[in-house]
Design an enzyme around this catalytic site. Sequence first.
Site, PDB file in Angstrom:
ATOM      1  N   LYS A  23     -63.742   2.137 -37.701  1.00 27.55           N
ATOM      2  CA  LYS A  23     -62.798   3.215 -37.407  1.00 27.55           C
ATOM      3  C   LYS A  23     -62.108   3.557 -38.715  1.00 27.55           C
ATOM      4  O   LYS A  23     -61.333   2.766 -39.257  1.00 27.55           O
ATOM      5  CB  LYS A  23     -61.759   2.814 -36.367  1.00 27.55           C
ATOM      6  CG  LYS A  23     -60.745   3.936 -36.106  1.00 27.55           C
ATOM      7  CD  LYS A  23     -59.605   3.499 -35.222  1.00 27.55           C
ATOM      8  CE  LYS A  23     -58.696   4.684 -34.923  1.00 27.55           C
ATOM      9  NZ  LYS A  23     -57.649   4.899 -35.891  1.00 27.55           N
ATOM     10  N   TYR A  34     -61.127  -1.650 -38.981  1.00 26.18           N
ATOM     11  CA  TYR A  34     -60.142  -0.566 -38.890  1.00 26.18           C
ATOM     12  C   TYR A  34     -59.600  -0.358 -40.296  1.00 26.18           C
ATOM     13  O   TYR A  34     -58.873  -1.205 -40.818  1.00 26.18           O
ATOM     14  CB  TYR A  34     -59.044  -0.996 -37.918  1.00 26.18           C
ATOM     15  CG  TYR A  34     -58.036   0.061 -37.511  1.00 26.18           C
ATOM     16  CD1 TYR A  34     -58.042   1.345 -38.042  1.00 26.18           C
ATOM     17  CD2 TYR A  34     -57.051  -0.247 -36.567  1.00 26.18           C
ATOM     18  CE1 TYR A  34     -57.121   2.290 -37.636  1.00 26.18           C
ATOM     19  CE2 TYR A  34     -56.120   0.696 -36.164  1.00 26.18           C
ATOM     20  CZ  TYR A  34     -56.160   1.957 -36.698  1.00 26.18           C
ATOM     21  OH  TYR A  34     -55.222   2.890 -36.302  1.00 26.18           O
TER      22      TYR A  34
END
Length: 307
Positions: free
Chosen positions: A167, A139
């Site tokens: 992500k 992330y």
Amino acid sequence: MTALPTLLTGVVPPVCTPLTPDNEVDVASLERLVDHLVGAGVDALFVLGSSSEAAYLPDGHRRTVVSTVVRHAGGQLPVLAGAIDMTTLRVLDHVRDAADAGADGVVVTAPFYTRTHPAEIARHYRLVAERGGLPVFAYDLPVSVHTKLDADLVLDLAADGTLAGLKDSSGDDGGLRRVILGAPPAFSVLTGSELTVDSALAMGAHGVVPGLGNVDPDGYVRLYRAARAGDRDGARAEQERLCALFGMTETGSPARMGRSSSSLGAFKAALHLRGVIAHPTTAVPQIPLSPEDVERVGKHLATAGLL
């Protein structure tokens, strides 16, 4: 638990966490929100991310969220769980909880609060992958973590199988393109920049993790499908409609509240107005939207055809 596809693609909303007025998890509302998202045709669910208010939730709340969503989704689609904490051993505690609840993968930031070197970030991800037993998605969230994941580091971790995907919420389109171009075939690249989904998909991103997708999952599903079908005009038109709807996140006055209070408050107010969740409560110490703010959220929904 359901097996993750070799390549995770499509619309993966970061599920909001409905709360009661006294800041407990509203399980019934969370189940309705899952139904709302699954019914729109999303491809997976991501719990305990930024839009889930993970940073505000004690560990017991986090466990309740993951177990509720996994149970209620019932294997219809994969569930990713944020395992977000300051350092590796703390993250591994969350990974174990996610695995026990039946999550299909975890989403992990770089370490934060501590000052880290790229070698330590790489070691962090490798240890989480080796010891956690679940696929790991990096992330990239420098606005909160204060570390930008370098594209070469991500690609190294993708090449050796440490990471299953990324992500990207960095806002660095050049870095995103480098990862897309250099990643192995089974590495999933998901954009968290919900206002530029059409361009990210055109670059080769595999999907989107849109906070606004809680409010209008159908819109993001239409956008994704149009882009994948090569309908650039249709994708652009849907993206522009969603950009206008995103204006709801600016209804809270910056003189009175932080951006998180305004954005998450708007998402929850919209879900409440749409009848999905029972209360628009945001976790303390966030500032609630005023009645006037909520009225402005309703106008955005009406303009977008959602009321």
